[in-house]
Write a protein that holds these residues in place. Structure first.
Motif, PDB file in Angstrom:
ATOM      1  N   LEU A 329     130.718 -74.229  82.712  1.00 48.64           N
ATOM      2  CA  LEU A 329     130.284 -75.570  82.352  1.00 48.64           C
ATOM      3  C   LEU A 329     131.101 -76.165  81.213  1.00 48.64           C
ATOM      4  O   LEU A 329     131.244 -77.387  81.118  1.00 48.64           O
ATOM      5  CB  LEU A 329     128.796 -75.570  81.977  1.00 48.64           C
ATOM      6  N   HIS A 330     131.612 -75.317  80.314  1.00 46.53           N
ATOM      7  CA  HIS A 330     132.366 -75.816  79.160  1.00 46.53           C
ATOM      8  C   HIS A 330     133.097 -74.635  78.521  1.00 46.53           C
ATOM      9  O   HIS A 330     132.574 -73.511  78.519  1.00 46.53           O
ATOM     10  CB  HIS A 330     131.428 -76.460  78.132  1.00 46.53           C
ATOM     11  N   PRO A 331     134.281 -74.850  77.971  1.00 45.64           N
ATOM     12  CA  PRO A 331     135.018 -73.746  77.339  1.00 45.64           C
ATOM     13  C   PRO A 331     134.239 -73.043  76.229  1.00 45.64           C
ATOM     14  O   PRO A 331     134.428 -71.836  76.023  1.00 45.64           O
ATOM     15  CB  PRO A 331     136.271 -74.447  76.779  1.00 45.64           C
ATOM     16  N   LEU A 332     133.370 -73.764  75.524  1.00 47.73           N
ATOM     17  CA  LEU A 332     132.582 -73.124  74.466  1.00 47.73           C
ATOM     18  C   LEU A 332     131.602 -72.091  75.018  1.00 47.73           C
ATOM     19  O   LEU A 332     131.099 -71.249  74.268  1.00 47.73           O
ATOM     20  CB  LEU A 332     131.806 -74.180  73.675  1.00 47.73           C
ATOM     21  N   LEU A 333     131.341 -72.156  76.333  1.00 44.40           N
ATOM     22  CA  LEU A 333     130.377 -71.243  76.953  1.00 44.40           C
ATOM     23  C   LEU A 333     131.055 -70.048  77.627  1.00 44.40           C
ATOM     24  O   LEU A 333     130.461 -69.407  78.494  1.00 44.40           O
ATOM     25  CB  LEU A 333     129.529 -71.992  77.978  1.00 44.40           C
ATOM     26  N   ALA A 334     132.254 -69.730  77.224  1.00 43.71           N
ATOM     27  CA  ALA A 334     132.977 -68.615  77.836  1.00 43.71           C
ATOM     28  C   ALA A 334     132.131 -67.351  77.832  1.00 43.71           C
ATOM     29  O   ALA A 334     131.561 -66.965  76.806  1.00 43.71           O
ATOM     30  CB  ALA A 334     134.289 -68.375  77.088  1.00 43.71           C
ATOM     31  N   ASN A 335     132.012 -66.724  79.013  1.00 43.41           N
ATOM     32  CA  ASN A 335     131.266 -65.472  79.207  1.00 43.41           C
ATOM     33  C   ASN A 335     129.795 -65.585  78.822  1.00 43.41           C
ATOM     34  O   ASN A 335     129.175 -64.612  78.380  1.00 43.41           O
ATOM     35  CB  ASN A 335     131.926 -64.322  78.441  1.00 43.41           C
ATOM     36  N   CYS A 336     129.226 -66.774  79.019  1.00 41.52           N
ATOM     37  CA  CYS A 336     127.823 -66.977  78.670  1.00 41.52           C
ATOM     38  C   CYS A 336     126.930 -67.012  79.911  1.00 41.52           C
ATOM     39  O   CYS A 336     127.329 -67.494  80.978  1.00 41.52           O
ATOM     40  CB  CYS A 336     127.649 -68.280  77.890  1.00 41.52           C
ATOM     41  N   LEU A 337     125.721 -66.531  79.727  1.00 42.74           N
ATOM     42  CA  LEU A 337     124.663 -66.555  80.723  1.00 42.74           C
ATOM     43  C   LEU A 337     123.428 -67.180  80.088  1.00 42.74           C
ATOM     44  O   LEU A 337     123.211 -67.056  78.877  1.00 42.74           O
ATOM     45  CB  LEU A 337     124.319 -65.140  81.203  1.00 42.74           C
ATOM     46  N   ARG A 338     122.600 -67.828  80.913  1.00 42.21           N
ATOM     47  CA  ARG A 338     121.359 -68.415  80.424  1.00 42.21           C
ATOM     48  C   ARG A 338     120.183 -67.698  81.080  1.00 42.21           C
ATOM     49  O   ARG A 338     120.083 -67.659  82.311  1.00 42.21           O
ATOM     50  CB  ARG A 338     121.315 -69.908  80.742  1.00 42.21           C
ATOM     51  N   LEU A 339     119.319 -67.145  80.264  1.00 40.66           N
ATOM     52  CA  LEU A 339     118.168 -66.385  80.736  1.00 40.66           C
ATOM     53  C   LEU A 339     116.903 -67.221  80.565  1.00 40.66           C
ATOM     54  O   LEU A 339     116.610 -67.689  79.465  1.00 40.66           O
ATOM     55  CB  LEU A 339     118.014 -65.077  79.949  1.00 40.66           C
ATOM     56  N   THR A 340     116.136 -67.376  81.621  1.00 43.96           N
ATOM     57  CA  THR A 340     114.840 -68.047  81.524  1.00 43.96           C
ATOM     58  C   THR A 340     113.796 -67.039  81.075  1.00 43.96           C
ATOM     59  O   THR A 340     113.782 -65.885  81.525  1.00 43.96           O
ATOM     60  CB  THR A 340     114.426 -68.634  82.880  1.00 43.96           C
ATOM     61  N   VAL A 341     112.909 -67.462  80.178  1.00 41.38           N
ATOM     62  CA  VAL A 341     111.814 -66.603  79.741  1.00 41.38           C
ATOM     63  C   VAL A 341     110.739 -66.602  80.823  1.00 41.38           C
ATOM     64  O   VAL A 341     110.214 -67.661  81.195  1.00 41.38           O
ATOM     65  CB  VAL A 341     111.229 -67.087  78.409  1.00 41.38           C
ATOM     66  N   GLY A 342     110.416 -65.424  81.326  1.00 45.42           N
ATOM     67  CA  GLY A 342     109.422 -65.297  82.382  1.00 45.42           C
ATOM     68  C   GLY A 342     108.150 -64.629  81.902  1.00 45.42           C
ATOM     69  O   GLY A 342     107.847 -64.601  80.702  1.00 45.42           O
ATOM     70  N   THR A 343     107.395 -64.084  82.834  1.00 49.42           N
ATOM     71  CA  THR A 343     106.192 -63.339  82.489  1.00 49.42           C
ATOM     72  C   THR A 343     106.595 -62.030  81.811  1.00 49.42           C
ATOM     73  O   THR A 343     107.753 -61.613  81.887  1.00 49.42           O
ATOM     74  CB  THR A 343     105.376 -63.013  83.748  1.00 49.42           C
ATOM     75  N   PRO A 344     105.663 -61.353  81.159  1.00 48.02           N
ATOM     76  CA  PRO A 344     106.024 -60.072  80.541  1.00 48.02           C
ATOM     77  C   PRO A 344     106.654 -59.095  81.527  1.00 48.02           C
ATOM     78  O   PRO A 344     107.653 -58.440  81.200  1.00 48.02           O
ATOM     79  CB  PRO A 344     104.676 -59.560  80.013  1.00 48.02           C
ATOM     80  N   GLU A 345     106.111 -59.005  82.717  1.00 43.24           N
ATOM     81  CA  GLU A 345     106.661 -58.082  83.709  1.00 43.24           C
ATOM     82  C   GLU A 345     108.057 -58.513  84.144  1.00 43.24           C
ATOM     83  O   GLU A 345     108.963 -57.685  84.290  1.00 43.24           O
ATOM     84  CB  GLU A 345     105.728 -58.001  84.921  1.00 43.24           C
ATOM     85  N   GLU A 346     108.245 -59.812  84.358  1.00 45.44           N
ATOM     86  CA  GLU A 346     109.557 -60.322  84.763  1.00 45.44           C
ATOM     87  C   GLU A 346     110.600 -60.087  83.670  1.00 45.44           C
ATOM     88  O   GLU A 346     111.749 -59.734  83.952  1.00 45.44           O
ATOM     89  CB  GLU A 346     109.454 -61.816  85.079  1.00 45.44           C
ATOM     90  N   ASN A 347     110.207 -60.290  82.426  1.00 50.03           N
ATOM     91  CA  ASN A 347     111.157 -60.113  81.331  1.00 50.03           C
ATOM     92  C   ASN A 347     111.585 -58.659  81.179  1.00 50.03           C
ATOM     93  O   ASN A 347     112.751 -58.379  80.886  1.00 50.03           O
ATOM     94  CB  ASN A 347     110.541 -60.626  80.030  1.00 50.03           C
ATOM     95  N   THR A 348     110.662 -57.748  81.375  1.00 48.81           N
ATOM     96  CA  THR A 348     111.016 -56.326  81.325  1.00 48.81           C
ATOM     97  C   THR A 348     112.032 -55.991  82.401  1.00 48.81           C
ATOM     98  O   THR A 348     113.036 -55.301  82.154  1.00 48.81           O
ATOM     99  CB  THR A 348     109.754 -55.463  81.490  1.00 48.81           C
ATOM    100  N   ARG A 349     111.800 -56.510  83.590  1.00 45.20           N
ATOM    101  CA  ARG A 349     112.740 -56.266  84.691  1.00 45.20           C
ATOM    102  C   ARG A 349     114.099 -56.922  84.410  1.00 45.20           C
ATOM    103  O   ARG A 349     115.153 -56.338  84.708  1.00 45.20           O
ATOM    104  CB  ARG A 349     112.151 -56.803  85.985  1.00 45.20           C
ATOM    105  N   MET A 350     114.088 -58.124  83.827  1.00 50.09           N
ATOM    106  CA  MET A 350     115.342 -58.801  83.512  1.00 50.09           C
ATOM    107  C   MET A 350     116.139 -58.036  82.465  1.00 50.09           C
ATOM    108  O   MET A 350     117.359 -57.872  82.585  1.00 50.09           O
ATOM    109  CB  MET A 350     115.062 -60.221  83.011  1.00 50.09           C
ATOM    110  N   VAL A 351     115.470 -57.558  81.434  1.00 52.56           N
ATOM    111  CA  VAL A 351     116.153 -56.784  80.397  1.00 52.56           C
ATOM    112  C   VAL A 351     116.759 -55.515  80.978  1.00 52.56           C
ATOM    113  O   VAL A 351     117.906 -55.148  80.671  1.00 52.56           O
ATOM    114  CB  VAL A 351     115.180 -56.453  79.247  1.00 52.56           C
TER     115      VAL A 351
END
Length: 358
Positions: A329-351
């Motif tokens: 999206l922009h050079p300042l975002l090199a190697n960046c990912l955006r994580l959505t905050v989910g439910t406690p169970e979803e966040n554990t799985r995402m981590v």
């Protein structure tokens, strides 16, 4: 057909990329900053009864005014202000570009930021000026003030918090931007899409300036599926912008669902509290993860940088977790990912997926 398209459609439209939505079937969907919670079964049943009784054979009427009144009460509408509704905040952004389409007009915003600011300018034939943030995703005060002086923008957007960086900008810098834009007879629009998760808001100050608007959406409140946004500002200014709004732009079903949600605002407030708590838990987990840099967040998302964002994105996807790859999206975002905050169970799985994919 190709010859017909080339002669009929605008060349810049043919060269555009449509807003991309990732296919999400079969994945843990944490790519779009949605509220992951559904209503409790009892409230689902009650909402179903309400929607079933709506007169969908009629154009939207008085119920829209009742929704505006309920929203005004919910947000404690500042004195001297009014609000208008949009089919999501995306429509409000488009309507602002339409209303401010005078010859040579410019829309200005910090970048990286929400893509619809630039897209609305292009589609309306306006100039767009993106002013890069600093390396730490803060406003570049000198660059912003210089751009305002040079381009005299009709509209300056301040996403508060910003997307995709999730941070709130320095209010002292914002004050100078508001004053500079006002001196050039432009508008400042605070986009507060993520307000349920933010510690600060400009809404109470909307009536203090005759050129400041505050835009919000019910998407992050928990109603992304109904597409309802609203914009607040001085009553005289809102009355002018409202002239370009299409009639009946908010359906009776959307209005009824929004009214129902406002009547049960305590449930959505409870959900937001859980998500803010989970955001802090995620931040703690990310801070202990080798190779991952996470930025502070005032939204329901967290921006992270990893050594190889494509490899990490692909690895998480292979593990069934869908996030947003924002590096392009922009050079300042090199190697960046955006994580959505989910439910406690979803966040554990995402981590777990992130840790295994870095």
């Amino acid at each position: 057909m190709s010859n017909r398209l080339s002669q009929t459609l605008r060349a810049d439209v043919q060269g555009m990329h449509a807003y991309a939505v990732q296919p999400s079937a079969g994945f843990l969907k944490l790519d779009a900053m949605e509220n992951p919670f559904t209503l409790p079964p009892a409230l689902q049943a009650e909402l179903g009864q309400r929607l079933g009784a709506v007169a969908i054979n009629r154009y939207p009427g008085g119920r829209i005014d009742e929704l505006k009144t309920a929203l005004a009460e919910h947000i404690a509408l500042p004195e001297g202000c009014a609000l208008m509704l949009g089919n999501g905040s995306d429509e409000l952004i488009s309507l602002l570009a339409l209303a401010c389409d005078v010859p040579g007009a410019t829309i200005l915003a910090p970048v990286p930021g929400f893509v619809m600011y630039a897209m609305s300018a292009q589609l309306q034939g306006l100039n767009f000026v993106g002013v890069p943030l600093t390396a730490d995703f803060e406003l570049d005060e000198a660059a912003m003030l210089a751009a305002i002086e040079q381009h005299r923008p009709a509209i300056t957007y301040i996403a508060y918090p910003n997307n995709p960086t999730a941070n709130l900008f320095d209010d002292a810098v914002i004050e100078k931007i508001v004053a500079a834009v006002g001196a050039q007879n432009g508008l400042v629009v605070f986009d507060e899409a993520y307000q349920p998760f933010s510690s600060r808001t400009w809404l109470p100050r909307a009536g203090e300036h005759d050129h400041v608007l505050v835009m919000r959406t019910l998407s992050k409140f928990g109603l992304a599926g109904i597409r309802l946004g609203y914009m607040v500002g001085p009553a005289a200014l809102i009355a002018e912008i409202d002239k370009v709004r299409p009639p009946y732009n908010v359906s009776v079903l959307n209005a009824e669902a929004a009214l129902f949600a406002l009547e049960h605002a305590d449930e959505y407030a409870r959900q937001a509290t859980v998500l803010r708590s989970e955001r802090e838990r995620l931040q703690a987990a990310l801070s202990d993860m080798p190779g991952v840099q996470a930025w502070p967040s005032e939204a329901n998302m967290i921006l992270v940088r990893v050594p190889d964002s494509k490899a990490t994105f692909d690895g998480m996807k292979q593990r069934g977790v869908l996030i947003k790859h924002v590096a392009a999206l922009h050079p300042l975002l090199a190697n960046c990912l955006r994580l959505t905050v989910g439910t406690p169970e979803e966040n554990t799985r995402m981590v777990d997926a992130l840790r295994a994919s870095v």
